[in-house]
Scaffold this active site. Structure first.
Site, short mmCIF file in Angstrom:
data_model
loop_
_atom_site.label_atom_id
_atom_site.label_comp_id
_atom_site.label_asym_id
_atom_site.label_seq_id
_atom_site.Cartn_x
_atom_site.Cartn_y
_atom_site.Cartn_z
N SER A 1 0.83 -1.21 0.00
CA SER A 1 0.00 0.00 0.00
C SER A 1 0.86 1.26 0.00
O SER A 1 2.02 1.25 0.42
CB SER A 1 -0.90 0.03 1.24
OG SER A 1 -1.74 -1.09 1.27
N1 SAH Z 1 -1.05 -4.69 4.14
C1 SAH Z 1 -0.41 -4.98 2.88
C2 SAH Z 1 -1.32 -4.61 1.73
C3 SAH Z 1 -1.30 -5.68 0.68
S1 SAH Z 1 -2.53 -5.51 -0.58
C4 SAH Z 1 0.93 -4.31 2.77
O1 SAH Z 1 1.22 -3.41 3.57
O2 SAH Z 1 1.73 -4.70 1.92
C5 SAH Z 1 -3.87 -6.47 0.10
C6 SAH Z 1 -3.58 -7.89 0.48
O3 SAH Z 1 -4.82 -8.48 0.85
C7 SAH Z 1 -3.01 -8.75 -0.64
O4 SAH Z 1 -1.82 -9.35 -0.20
C8 SAH Z 1 -4.10 -9.80 -0.88
O5 SAH Z 1 -3.60 -11.07 -1.26
C9 SAH Z 1 -4.79 -9.85 0.45
N2 SAH Z 1 -6.17 -10.36 0.42
C10 SAH Z 1 -7.10 -10.21 -0.54
N3 SAH Z 1 -8.24 -10.84 -0.20
C11 SAH Z 1 -8.01 -11.41 1.02
C12 SAH Z 1 -8.81 -12.20 1.92
N4 SAH Z 1 -10.06 -12.55 1.63
N5 SAH Z 1 -8.25 -12.59 3.09
C13 SAH Z 1 -6.97 -12.26 3.41
N6 SAH Z 1 -6.18 -11.52 2.61
C14 SAH Z 1 -6.69 -11.10 1.42
#
Ligand code: SAH
Length: 213
Positions: A64
């Protein structure tokens, strides 16, 4: 995995940019200033690590934007010792920010590749979340509920009921809600059945997906 003076200098500038965009919480800004974001990304993106932008990580996901991480974290109002559930571990950057603030962090990721990689990486650089889970964030994580705070870091088409149910009375849920564009939404649990809802403008996230890979 080096963290040089040049990285540190760029990081200070990044914290200043995030502050200039309106984030006031000094502890959140200090975490941005401290955490070596370049190590959370593929080395080919290293030069971009201290721009205030989202970038691709493995499995078609993104780390993010720092401003978004700071904004969501500020809304959570983390106190040392809070138990915090994060949905979407991804690169682990948000997880690290929560750890820096003294939270006990539980985080769920549905992409196995990211779950594995980030688990190893976080411990390698010295962050110790309480529990990293491979699973579906729509269900939350009942074993360790209720939580003081819950943060969703992917765009949710709707607010999953288990997340509201796993919040302590007085607890805060920060979740971007919407399909193409998401409205940053805060829920504060006032009682067993009552939630106060506030909205904080538009953001863009990768989607919160239902089916596990
Ligand atoms: N907090 C992360 C943001 C990653 S983007 C960072 O700082 O890098 C969002 C993430 O949510 C992705 O890795 C994606 O695989 C995950 N995601 C999407 N749907 C999800 C679900 N149902 N349960 C858990 N994680 C999920």
């Amino acid at each position: 995995m080096k963290d040089t003076f040049r990285h540190k200098g760029k990081r200070q500038q990044l914290a200043a940019i995030v502050e200039a965009k309106g984030v006031k919480d000094k502890k959140v800004l200090a975490a941005i200033n401290k955490i070596p974001r370049h190590l959370f990304m593929d080395s080919s993106f290293e030069d971009h690590a201290y721009q205030d932008k989202a970038f691709p990580i493995a499995a078609d996901q993104t780390i993010s934007q720092p401003y978004t991480v700071a904004f969501q974290t500020e809304l959570l109002e983390i106190k040392k010792g809070d138990s915090v559930l994060e949905i979407g571990t991804g690169s682990g950057y948000q997880t690290a920010v929560l750890c820096e603030l003294g939270a006990k962090v539980y985080s769920i990721e549905r992409q196995r590749e990211l779950y594995r990689k980030t688990k190893v990486f976080l411990s390698k650089i010295g962050y110790r979340p309480k529990y990293l889970s491979f699973g579906d964030g729509y269900k939350g994580l009942d074993e360790y509920a209720p939580y003081d705070k819950i943060i969703v870091t992917a765009g949710a088409p709707y607010v999953p009921n288990p997340l509201l149910a796993q919040l302590k009375i007085g607890g805060r849920l920060v979740i971007p809600v919407g399909e193409d564009v998401q409205v940053m939404t805060l829920f504060v649990r006032k009682s067993a059945k009552e939630f106060e809802k506030k909205e904080f403008g538009d953001f863009r996230f990768v989607p919160l997906l239902e089916d596990k890979n």
